[in-house]
Design a protein around this motif. Structure first.
Motif, PDB file in Angstrom:
ATOM      1  N   ASN A  42       0.854  -1.172   0.177  1.00 21.91           N
ATOM      2  CA  ASN A  42      -0.091   0.115   0.011  1.00 21.91           C
ATOM      3  C   ASN A  42       0.825   1.210  -0.062  1.00 21.91           C
ATOM      4  O   ASN A  42       1.968   1.152   0.613  1.00 21.91           O
ATOM      5  CB  ASN A  42      -0.880   0.180   1.095  1.00 21.91           C
ATOM      6  CG  ASN A  42      -1.997   1.123   1.098  1.00 21.91           C
ATOM      7  OD1 ASN A  42      -2.393   1.400   0.042  1.00 21.91           O
ATOM      8  ND2 ASN A  42      -2.366   1.698   2.163  1.00 21.91           N
ATOM      9  N   TYR A  43       0.560   2.301  -0.735  1.00 23.27           N
ATOM     10  CA  TYR A  43       1.266   3.623  -1.012  1.00 23.27           C
ATOM     11  C   TYR A  43       0.487   4.683  -0.351  1.00 23.27           C
ATOM     12  O   TYR A  43      -0.682   5.009  -0.589  1.00 23.27           O
ATOM     13  CB  TYR A  43       1.731   3.517  -2.211  1.00 23.27           C
ATOM     14  CG  TYR A  43       2.385   2.326  -2.868  1.00 23.27           C
ATOM     15  CD1 TYR A  43       2.161   1.428  -3.416  1.00 23.27           C
ATOM     16  CD2 TYR A  43       4.032   2.443  -2.595  1.00 23.27           C
ATOM     17  CE1 TYR A  43       2.848   0.136  -3.661  1.00 23.27           C
ATOM     18  CE2 TYR A  43       4.742   1.458  -2.779  1.00 23.27           C
ATOM     19  CZ  TYR A  43       4.305   0.273  -3.598  1.00 23.27           C
ATOM     20  OH  TYR A  43       4.831  -0.752  -3.784  1.00 23.27           O
ATOM     21  N   GLY A  44       1.381   5.854   0.148  1.00 21.69           N
ATOM     22  CA  GLY A  44       0.796   7.004   0.115  1.00 21.69           C
ATOM     23  C   GLY A  44       0.600   7.677  -1.218  1.00 21.69           C
ATOM     24  O   GLY A  44       1.138   7.043  -2.064  1.00 21.69           O
ATOM     25  N   ASP A  45      -0.379   8.562  -1.425  1.00 23.30           N
ATOM     26  CA  ASP A  45      -0.800   9.221  -2.456  1.00 23.30           C
ATOM     27  C   ASP A  45       0.277   9.831  -3.236  1.00 23.30           C
ATOM     28  O   ASP A  45       0.455   9.741  -4.506  1.00 23.30           O
ATOM     29  CB  ASP A  45      -1.941  10.073  -2.299  1.00 23.30           C
ATOM     30  CG  ASP A  45      -3.284   9.644  -1.890  1.00 23.30           C
ATOM     31  OD1 ASP A  45      -4.198   9.902  -1.587  1.00 23.30           O
ATOM     32  OD2 ASP A  45      -3.575   8.189  -2.356  1.00 23.30           O
ATOM     33  N   SER A  46       1.296  10.515  -2.483  1.00 27.62           N
ATOM     34  CA  SER A  46       2.224  11.051  -3.042  1.00 27.62           C
ATOM     35  C   SER A  46       3.184  10.467  -3.902  1.00 27.62           C
ATOM     36  O   SER A  46       3.995  11.011  -4.583  1.00 27.62           O
ATOM     37  CB  SER A  46       2.983  12.138  -2.160  1.00 27.62           C
ATOM     38  OG  SER A  46       3.590  11.427  -0.836  1.00 27.62           O
ATOM     39  N   LYS A  58       2.571   7.152  -5.088  1.00 27.02           N
ATOM     40  CA  LYS A  58       2.084   6.163  -6.093  1.00 27.02           C
ATOM     41  C   LYS A  58       2.330   6.314  -7.486  1.00 27.02           C
ATOM     42  O   LYS A  58       2.341   7.318  -8.161  1.00 27.02           O
ATOM     43  CB  LYS A  58       0.372   6.171  -5.780  1.00 27.02           C
ATOM     44  CG  LYS A  58      -0.238   5.345  -4.795  1.00 27.02           C
ATOM     45  CD  LYS A  58      -1.530   5.763  -4.814  1.00 27.02           C
ATOM     46  CE  LYS A  58      -2.217   5.020  -3.568  1.00 27.02           C
ATOM     47  NZ  LYS A  58      -3.829   5.457  -3.503  1.00 27.02           N
ATOM     48  N   GLY A  59       3.014   5.014  -7.865  1.00 28.36           N
ATOM     49  CA  GLY A  59       3.308   4.871  -9.148  1.00 28.36           C
ATOM     50  C   GLY A  59       4.825   5.241  -9.536  1.00 28.36           C
ATOM     51  O   GLY A  59       5.541   5.067 -10.669  1.00 28.36           O
ATOM     52  N   ARG A  60       5.573   5.865  -8.494  1.00 27.57           N
ATOM     53  CA  ARG A  60       6.962   6.069  -8.372  1.00 27.57           C
ATOM     54  C   ARG A  60       7.840   5.155  -7.429  1.00 27.57           C
ATOM     55  O   ARG A  60       8.612   5.039  -7.869  1.00 27.57           O
ATOM     56  CB  ARG A  60       7.190   7.552  -7.955  1.00 27.57           C
ATOM     57  CG  ARG A  60       6.337   8.750  -9.034  1.00 27.57           C
ATOM     58  CD  ARG A  60       6.692  10.019  -8.606  1.00 27.57           C
ATOM     59  NE  ARG A  60       6.153  10.528  -7.362  1.00 27.57           N
ATOM     60  CZ  ARG A  60       7.403  10.871  -6.554  1.00 27.57           C
ATOM     61  NH1 ARG A  60       8.495  10.864  -6.455  1.00 27.57           N
ATOM     62  NH2 ARG A  60       6.885  11.321  -5.256  1.00 27.57           N
ATOM     63  N   PHE A  61       7.146   4.903  -6.384  1.00 26.04           N
ATOM     64  CA  PHE A  61       8.051   4.054  -5.330  1.00 26.04           C
ATOM     65  C   PHE A  61       7.372   2.668  -5.353  1.00 26.04           C
ATOM     66  O   PHE A  61       6.214   2.736  -5.595  1.00 26.04           O
ATOM     67  CB  PHE A  61       7.744   4.854  -4.116  1.00 26.04           C
ATOM     68  CG  PHE A  61       8.289   6.017  -3.880  1.00 26.04           C
ATOM     69  CD1 PHE A  61       9.110   6.761  -4.760  1.00 26.04           C
ATOM     70  CD2 PHE A  61       8.687   6.709  -2.530  1.00 26.04           C
ATOM     71  CE1 PHE A  61       9.697   7.967  -4.632  1.00 26.04           C
ATOM     72  CE2 PHE A  61       9.197   7.794  -2.132  1.00 26.04           C
ATOM     73  CZ  PHE A  61       9.771   8.670  -3.348  1.00 26.04           C
ATOM     74  N   THR A  62       8.219   1.752  -4.994  1.00 26.49           N
ATOM     75  CA  THR A  62       7.867   0.360  -4.818  1.00 26.49           C
ATOM     76  C   THR A  62       8.537  -0.275  -3.689  1.00 26.49           C
ATOM     77  O   THR A  62       9.719  -0.250  -3.376  1.00 26.49           O
ATOM     78  CB  THR A  62       8.223  -0.433  -6.183  1.00 26.49           C
ATOM     79  OG1 THR A  62       7.720   0.047  -7.386  1.00 26.49           O
ATOM     80  CG2 THR A  62       7.888  -1.954  -5.931  1.00 26.49           C
ATOM     81  N   VAL A  63       7.859  -0.765  -2.699  1.00 29.41           N
ATOM     82  CA  VAL A  63       7.994  -1.504  -1.597  1.00 29.41           C
ATOM     83  C   VAL A  63       8.068  -3.040  -1.713  1.00 29.41           C
ATOM     84  O   VAL A  63       7.384  -3.683  -2.493  1.00 29.41           O
ATOM     85  CB  VAL A  63       7.334  -0.953  -0.371  1.00 29.41           C
ATOM     86  CG1 VAL A  63       5.868  -1.586  -0.550  1.00 29.41           C
ATOM     87  CG2 VAL A  63       7.943  -1.703   0.958  1.00 29.41           C
ATOM     88  N   SER A  64       9.221  -3.719  -1.360  1.00 30.66           N
ATOM     89  CA  SER A  64       9.298  -5.184  -1.429  1.00 30.66           C
ATOM     90  C   SER A  64      10.048  -5.635  -0.166  1.00 30.66           C
ATOM     91  O   SER A  64      10.636  -4.824   0.624  1.00 30.66           O
ATOM     92  CB  SER A  64       9.879  -5.621  -2.739  1.00 30.66           C
ATOM     93  OG  SER A  64      11.271  -5.066  -2.969  1.00 30.66           O
ATOM     94  N   MET A 118      12.932   4.003  -4.996  1.00 28.89           N
ATOM     95  CA  MET A 118      12.359   5.402  -5.474  1.00 28.89           C
ATOM     96  C   MET A 118      12.884   5.654  -6.916  1.00 28.89           C
ATOM     97  O   MET A 118      14.013   5.992  -6.864  1.00 28.89           O
ATOM     98  CB  MET A 118      12.730   6.188  -4.419  1.00 28.89           C
ATOM     99  CG  MET A 118      12.381   5.920  -2.834  1.00 28.89           C
ATOM    100  SD  MET A 118      12.841   6.927  -1.614  1.00 28.89           S
ATOM    101  CE  MET A 118      14.695   6.954  -1.787  1.00 28.89           C
ATOM    102  N   ASN A 119      11.662   5.920  -7.642  1.00 24.76           N
ATOM    103  CA  ASN A 119      12.197   6.488  -8.919  1.00 24.76           C
ATOM    104  C   ASN A 119      11.177   7.739  -9.112  1.00 24.76           C
ATOM    105  O   ASN A 119      10.587   8.288  -8.499  1.00 24.76           O
ATOM    106  CB  ASN A 119      11.581   5.341 -10.067  1.00 24.76           C
ATOM    107  CG  ASN A 119      12.026   4.183 -10.018  1.00 24.76           C
ATOM    108  OD1 ASN A 119      13.560   3.999  -9.558  1.00 24.76           O
ATOM    109  ND2 ASN A 119      11.468   2.833 -10.287  1.00 24.76           N
ATOM    110  N   SER A 120      11.768   8.334 -10.229  1.00 20.57           N
ATOM    111  CA  SER A 120      11.417   9.721 -10.566  1.00 20.57           C
ATOM    112  C   SER A 120      10.869  10.595  -9.348  1.00 20.57           C
ATOM    113  O   SER A 120      10.236  11.415  -9.030  1.00 20.57           O
ATOM    114  CB  SER A 120       9.859   9.742 -11.336  1.00 20.57           C
ATOM    115  OG  SER A 120       9.899   8.768 -12.299  1.00 20.57           O
ATOM    116  N   LEU A 121      12.224  10.724  -8.633  1.00 27.22           N
ATOM    117  CA  LEU A 121      12.439  11.527  -7.571  1.00 27.22           C
ATOM    118  C   LEU A 121      12.116  13.226  -7.509  1.00 27.22           C
ATOM    119  O   LEU A 121      12.602  13.700  -8.787  1.00 27.22           O
ATOM    120  CB  LEU A 121      13.866  11.356  -6.707  1.00 27.22           C
ATOM    121  CG  LEU A 121      13.832   9.985  -5.906  1.00 27.22           C
ATOM    122  CD1 LEU A 121      15.209   9.512  -5.738  1.00 27.22           C
ATOM    123  CD2 LEU A 121      12.902  10.103  -4.790  1.00 27.22           C
TER     124      LEU A 121
END
Length: 115
Positions: A58-62, A64-70, A82-85
């Motif tokens: 689950n991700y914070g709105d700010s 979403k689509g840029r960060f991936t947790v695993s 963390m991409n597109s920082l």
């Protein structure tokens, strides 16, 4: 003794990427909900992402689509890609592990996004 140790922070240009890691010890890692929080300058701590023991995320709105947790339960480690920082992603990033009533925090790692 429980320890959550973050690594991977640093200085990156806007549009760049970083991968944070958090290695846990002293807990049964697979039983814990693992999360990333951050606190920017003059801001309250906010939830970035969560990852259940089975890998649901689950991700914070700010972010979403840029960060991936695993997570890798065999390595007792949770990651945050963390991409597109953006400059507004600048913050101290904290790792958190929860398994009621236990609630553990890492010491934080600084991420600075600046040109």
């Amino acid at each position: 003794q429980v320890q959550l140790v973050e690594s991977g922070g640093g200085l990156v240009q806007p549009g760049g990427s970083l991968r944070l890691s958090c290695k846990a010890s002293g807990i049964i890692f697979g039983n814990y909900l693992m999360s990333w929080y951050r606190q920017g300058p003059g801001k309250q701590r906010e939830l970035v992402a969560t990852c259940t023991s089975s890998g649901r995320t689950n991700y914070g709105d700010s972010v979403k689509g840029r960060f991936t947790v695993s997570r890798d339960n065999a390595k007792n480690t949770v990651y945050l890609q963390m991409n597109s920082l953006k400059p507004e992603d600048t913050a101290v990033y904290y790792c958190n592990g929860k398994n009621f009533p236990n609630d553990y925090w890492g010491q934080g790692t600084q991420v600075t996004v600046s040109s």
